[in-house]
Scaffold this active site. Structure first.
Site, PDB file in Angstrom:
ATOM      1  CB  VAL A  83      19.016  72.199  66.527  1.00  0.00           C
ATOM      2  CG1 VAL A  83      19.368  72.497  65.077  1.00  0.00           C
ATOM      3  CG2 VAL A  83      20.244  71.645  67.224  1.00  0.00           C
ATOM      4  CG  ASN A  91      24.242  73.912  56.504  1.00  0.00           C
ATOM      5  OD1 ASN A  91      25.060  73.066  56.861  1.00  0.00           O
ATOM      6  ND2 ASN A  91      24.539  75.190  56.451  1.00  0.00           N
ATOM      7  N   GLY A  92      23.833  71.344  54.459  1.00  0.00           N
ATOM      8  CA  GLY A  92      24.737  70.449  53.735  1.00  0.00           C
ATOM      9  C   GLY A  92      26.202  70.809  53.871  1.00  0.00           C
ATOM     10  CG  MET A  93      28.210  70.842  57.031  1.00  0.00           C
ATOM     11  SD  MET A  93      28.543  69.136  57.552  1.00  0.00           S
ATOM     12  CE  MET A  93      27.138  68.292  56.841  1.00  0.00           C
ATOM     13  CB  VAL A  94      27.773  73.488  50.246  1.00  0.00           C
ATOM     14  CG1 VAL A  94      28.265  74.360  49.112  1.00  0.00           C
ATOM     15  CG2 VAL A  94      27.694  72.028  49.836  1.00  0.00           C
ATOM     16  CG  HIS A 466      19.754  77.952  49.153  1.00  0.00           C
ATOM     17  ND1 HIS A 466      20.535  77.746  48.047  1.00  0.00           N
ATOM     18  CD2 HIS A 466      20.265  77.138  50.118  1.00  0.00           C
ATOM     19  CE1 HIS A 466      21.478  76.855  48.314  1.00  0.00           C
ATOM     20  NE2 HIS A 466      21.324  76.463  49.568  1.00  0.00           N
TER      21      HIS A 466
HETATM   22  C1  LIG Z   1      18.445  71.092  54.780  1.00  0.00           C
HETATM   23  C2  LIG Z   1      19.222  72.340  54.488  1.00  0.00           C
HETATM   24  C3  LIG Z   1      20.393  72.271  53.733  1.00  0.00           C
HETATM   25  C4  LIG Z   1      21.129  73.411  53.465  1.00  0.00           C
HETATM   26  N1  LIG Z   1      22.348  73.295  52.870  1.00  0.00           N
HETATM   27  C5  LIG Z   1      23.161  74.374  52.845  1.00  0.00           C
HETATM   28  C6  LIG Z   1      24.538  74.224  52.511  1.00  0.00           C
HETATM   29  O1  LIG Z   1      25.031  73.130  52.232  1.00  0.00           O
HETATM   30  N2  LIG Z   1      25.317  75.335  52.517  1.00  0.00           N
HETATM   31  C7  LIG Z   1      24.818  76.568  52.820  1.00  0.00           C
HETATM   32  O2  LIG Z   1      25.559  77.547  52.760  1.00  0.00           O
HETATM   33  N3  LIG Z   1      23.515  76.725  53.146  1.00  0.00           N
HETATM   34  C8  LIG Z   1      22.697  75.658  53.208  1.00  0.00           C
HETATM   35  N4  LIG Z   1      21.417  75.801  53.649  1.00  0.00           N
HETATM   36  C9  LIG Z   1      20.913  77.159  53.931  1.00  0.00           C
HETATM   37  C10 LIG Z   1      21.510  77.815  55.164  1.00  0.00           C
HETATM   38  O3  LIG Z   1      21.864  76.885  56.145  1.00  0.00           O
HETATM   39  C11 LIG Z   1      20.500  78.833  55.707  1.00  0.00           C
HETATM   40  O4  LIG Z   1      20.105  79.690  54.658  1.00  0.00           O
HETATM   41  C12 LIG Z   1      21.060  79.674  56.832  1.00  0.00           C
HETATM   42  O5  LIG Z   1      21.531  78.837  57.875  1.00  0.00           O
HETATM   43  C13 LIG Z   1      19.982  80.620  57.357  1.00  0.00           C
HETATM   44  O6  LIG Z   1      20.475  81.339  58.452  1.00  0.00           O
HETATM   45  P1  LIG Z   1      19.513  82.267  59.301  1.00  0.00           P
HETATM   46  O7  LIG Z   1      20.370  82.920  60.322  1.00  0.00           O
HETATM   47  O8  LIG Z   1      18.730  83.135  58.401  1.00  0.00           O
HETATM   48  O9  LIG Z   1      18.440  81.300  59.990  1.00  0.00           O
HETATM   49  P2  LIG Z   1      18.613  79.954  60.810  1.00  0.00           P
HETATM   50  O10 LIG Z   1      20.008  79.465  60.759  1.00  0.00           O
HETATM   51  O11 LIG Z   1      17.549  79.040  60.339  1.00  0.00           O
HETATM   52  O12 LIG Z   1      18.350  80.404  62.323  1.00  0.00           O
HETATM   53  C14 LIG Z   1      17.120  80.728  62.863  1.00  0.00           C
HETATM   54  C15 LIG Z   1      17.088  80.282  64.323  1.00  0.00           C
HETATM   55  O13 LIG Z   1      15.998  80.903  64.984  1.00  0.00           O
HETATM   56  C16 LIG Z   1      15.359  79.939  65.805  1.00  0.00           C
HETATM   57  N5  LIG Z   1      13.964  80.374  65.957  1.00  0.00           N
HETATM   58  C17 LIG Z   1      13.093  80.596  64.949  1.00  0.00           C
HETATM   59  N6  LIG Z   1      11.896  80.990  65.446  1.00  0.00           N
HETATM   60  C18 LIG Z   1      12.033  81.019  66.781  1.00  0.00           C
HETATM   61  C19 LIG Z   1      11.133  81.341  67.836  1.00  0.00           C
HETATM   62  N7  LIG Z   1       9.878  81.716  67.599  1.00  0.00           N
HETATM   63  N8  LIG Z   1      11.595  81.261  69.113  1.00  0.00           N
HETATM   64  C20 LIG Z   1      12.882  80.868  69.379  1.00  0.00           C
HETATM   65  N9  LIG Z   1      13.766  80.531  68.408  1.00  0.00           N
HETATM   66  C21 LIG Z   1      13.342  80.623  67.118  1.00  0.00           C
HETATM   67  C22 LIG Z   1      15.514  78.652  65.017  1.00  0.00           C
HETATM   68  O14 LIG Z   1      15.288  77.517  65.810  1.00  0.00           O
HETATM   69  C23 LIG Z   1      16.916  78.790  64.485  1.00  0.00           C
HETATM   70  O15 LIG Z   1      17.866  78.300  65.392  1.00  0.00           O
HETATM   71  C24 LIG Z   1      20.641  74.678  53.906  1.00  0.00           C
HETATM   72  C25 LIG Z   1      19.467  74.759  54.648  1.00  0.00           C
HETATM   73  C26 LIG Z   1      18.765  73.609  54.950  1.00  0.00           C
HETATM   74  C27 LIG Z   1      17.530  73.726  55.786  1.00  0.00           C
END
Ligand SMILES: Cc1cc2nc3c(=O)[nH]c(=O)nc-3n(C[C@H](O)[C@H](O)[C@H](O)COP(=O)(O)OP(=O)(O)OC[C@H]3O[C@@H](n4cnc5c(N)ncnc54)[C@H](O)[C@@H]3O)c2cc1C
Length: 550
Positions: A83, A91-94, A466
């Site tokens: 999304v 995520n959990g917004m922490v 994570h």
């Molecule tokens: C359920 C849950 C709870 C969490 N709770 C917390 C919390 O409370 N506090 C906190 O700090 N962290 C939390 N985390 C962890 C944190 O949110 C993530 O570690 C962080 O957002 C990762 O960032 P990122 O930029 O690496 O990837 P992401 O934010 O996952 O971004 C990757 C993006 O790439 C897109 N994408 C992937 N593959 C493709 C493709 N082939 N084509 C087009 N688009 C693609 C995805 O759709 C996504 O939008 C949580 C995670 C989850 C899943």
């Protein structure tokens, strides 16, 4: 033709931050490719609905681990946001930056320029902090951070119990002193989730030089060892988005290594197995996968003051209505309002256990709530030595990768987790909880011996969501590094990875903050700017660390 100076794959925590910073001066065009759709609506925007989107295929990629050999063959869900805003939208917004020593460790592992002194100015640049320690926090940045109201007395009881057990208190674990018990911080603003899409992507999209393309990135096009664009599938059509300057992969710790491998960058033997021509033999791609695990320790509450009384459909409707009209009430918080970071034993110099506390007894994914009133600590070790991998299942870009965490594969994991359970019992046993403490609901008073605890851990330890480390940053001459300290993929021109996959080691806390920081800092590298001046602020380290755990 669809073409831009910079093409970013993924609008998640890091990707959104980069879209914002790369387009800020108006000199460069940016295209963001995102497979997921809109984040509009209460399921994502209402903070207390946090357990809903992670279970929905509309918002989640639906990944799962392979059967985990050390957890009795259990398959664990590996949610990842699909999304705008990526995982920051589900995520959990922490909000936790991580401990200063985490980043110093990154630098020692070869991530030159990513030590605490280097990253602290980026954490400050990204924040609009409400509360927190003077001089240590950022103000006026895109990412709003706040504390909950902590009106439920159980939050105060948890912090006081920590003090009574002899642990430190901290009023700002994102300031100089992470260690201790205190208030937890949240990425919430005006009662709404403040994801990377709200903080960075939407403001960036208001600029003429940024556009968002909804599509599925299949692979990076590489010609003569240079990335020239991205092949995407959109509405059943395959097309190429051209990058005049660079392609930046920010698709998360699961999808970034997958996209690199499909593009010919990864362990050569593994790529050949699937007939993928090898562009760069990088054995580190997909390796070094790590995560945090946690247990939910639940205690019955003798007083009817917990959230368990509002988990019924009628109360939920009332909470939803109040939130919808006023953005206030129990819907406007994630309910993680008290926290602790503690050290497991003497000789550990900075915290290696994290607590989240909530005045409810319920699984994180909302799938099982206790029948009685209860409160709960999420607790887990922060620096597991277990490592896993992400590999291809097939050369078809649409197939899900093979995810093996090897959770609990190091003997220390078991010692650390047993300690976490016993320590939580000690904290819940303090006088501060006398007014509220009923029976232990989970694990339950019968679970005492090491063997009993191990059985409980095997059956109930859950991912804290994570995963990271699968495209590790490091020295260019280290064969296991995937990107150099400026996030450039080693062996290919015009291609970077910048997201949670580049972390050499998981940080001490939740990963949204360090992922956004990664996007912020990578943007400066991409633009060839001089990085922000290093800080000379020193973190607090417990003077008793060599002789005591508290
Ligand atoms: C359920 C849950 C709870 C969490 N709770 C917390 C919390 O409370 N506090 C906190 O700090 N962290 C939390 N985390 C962890 C944190 O949110 C993530 O570690 C962080 O957002 C990762 O960032 P990122 O930029 O690496 O990837 P992401 O934010 O996952 O971004 C990757 C993006 O790439 C897109 N994408 C992937 N593959 C493709 C493709 N082939 N084509 C087009 N688009 C693609 C995805 O759709 C996504 O939008 C949580 C995670 C989850 C899943």
């Amino acid at each position: 033709m669809l073409e831009a100076d910079f093409v970013i794959i993924g609008s998640g925590s890091a990707g959104s931050a980069m879209a914002y910073r790369l387009s800020e001066d108006g000199k460069h065009s940016v295209i963001v490719i995102e497979f997921g759709g809109s984040d509009v609506g209460p399921l994502i925007q209402m903070p207390s609905a946090l357990s809903i989107p992670l279970n929905m295929s509309l918002y989640d990629w639906g990944f799962a681990s392979e059967p985990e050999p050390h957890l009795g063959g259990r398959v664990l869900a590996t949610p990842r946001g699909k999304v705008i805003g990526g995982s920051s939208s589900i995520n959990g917004m922490v909000y936790v930056r991580g401990h200063a020593r985490d980043f110093d460790h990154w630098a020692e592992q070869g991530a030159a320029g990513w030590g605490f002194a280097d990253v602290l100015p980026y954490f400050k640049r990204m924040e609009d902090s409400n509360g927190g320690e003077n001089g240590w926090r950022g103000h006026g940045g895109p990412l709003s951070v706040q504390r909950g109201s902590r009106t439920n007395p159980l939050y105060g009881a948890f912090v006081e119990a920590g003090r009574q057990a002899g642990f430190e208190l901290t009023d700002d674990y994102n300031g100089a002193k992470q260690e201790g018990f205190g208030p937890m911080e949240q990425t919430i603003r005006g009662g709404r989730r403040w994801s990377a899409a709200s903080a960075y992507l939407r403001p960036a999209l208001r600029r003429k030089n940024v556009s968002l393309i909804k599509g599925f990135a299949r692979r990076v096009i590489i010609e003569n060892q240079r990335a020239t664009g991205v092949e995407i599938e959109t509405r059943k059509r395959i097309q190429v988005i051209k990058a005049r300057r660079e392609v930046i992969v920010a698709a998360s710790s699961i999808n970034s290594p997958k996209i690199l491998m499909l593009s010919g960058i990864g362990p050569a033997e593994h790529l050949r197995e699937y007939g993928i021509p090898v562009v760069a033999d990088r054995p580190g791609v997909g390796r070094n996968l790590q995560d945090h695990m946690e247990l939910y320790i639940q205690q019955e509450s003798t007083q009817p003051i917990t959230l368990n009384s509002v988990l019924n459909p009628f109360s939920k409707a009332l909470i939803g209505a109040q939130w919808l009209f006023f953005k206030s009430g129990l819907g406007a918080t994630n309910h993680f309002e008290a926290a602790a970071f503690v050290r497991s034993r003497a000789g550990v110099d900075y915290p290696d256990i994290q607590y989240h506390f909530i005045p409810a007894a319920v699984r994180y994914d909302g799938k099982a709530a206790a029948k009685a009133h209860g409160f709960q600590a999420h607790v887990g070790p922060m620096r597991s030595k277990s490592r896993g991998s992400v590999t291809l299942r097939s050369p078809d870009p649409r197939s899900k990768p093979v995810i093996r965490f090897n959770y609990m594969s190091h003997p220390d994991d078991w010692t650390e987790f047993r300690h976490c359970v016993r320590l939580t019992r000690e904290i819940f046993g303090q006088p501060a909880f006398d007014l509220y403490r009923g029976e232990e609901l989970s694990p339950g008073p019968h679970v005492q011996s090491d063997d009993d605890l191990d059985a409980f851990i095997r059956e109930h330890a859950e991912s804290a969501y994570h995963p990271c480390g699968t495209c590790r940053i490091g020295r260019a001459d280290d064969p296991m590094s995937v990107v150099d300290p400026e996030c450039r993929v080693i062996g290919v021109e015009g291609l970077r990875v910048a997201d949670s996959s580049i972390f050499p080691r998981v940080t001490n806390g939740n990963l949204n903050a360090p992922s956004i920081m990664t996007g912020e800092k990578a943007a400066d590298h991409i633009l060839g700017r001089t990085p922000l001046a290093p800080s000379n602020q020193e973190p607090w380290i417990n003077p008793r660390w060599q002789v005591s755990d508290r």
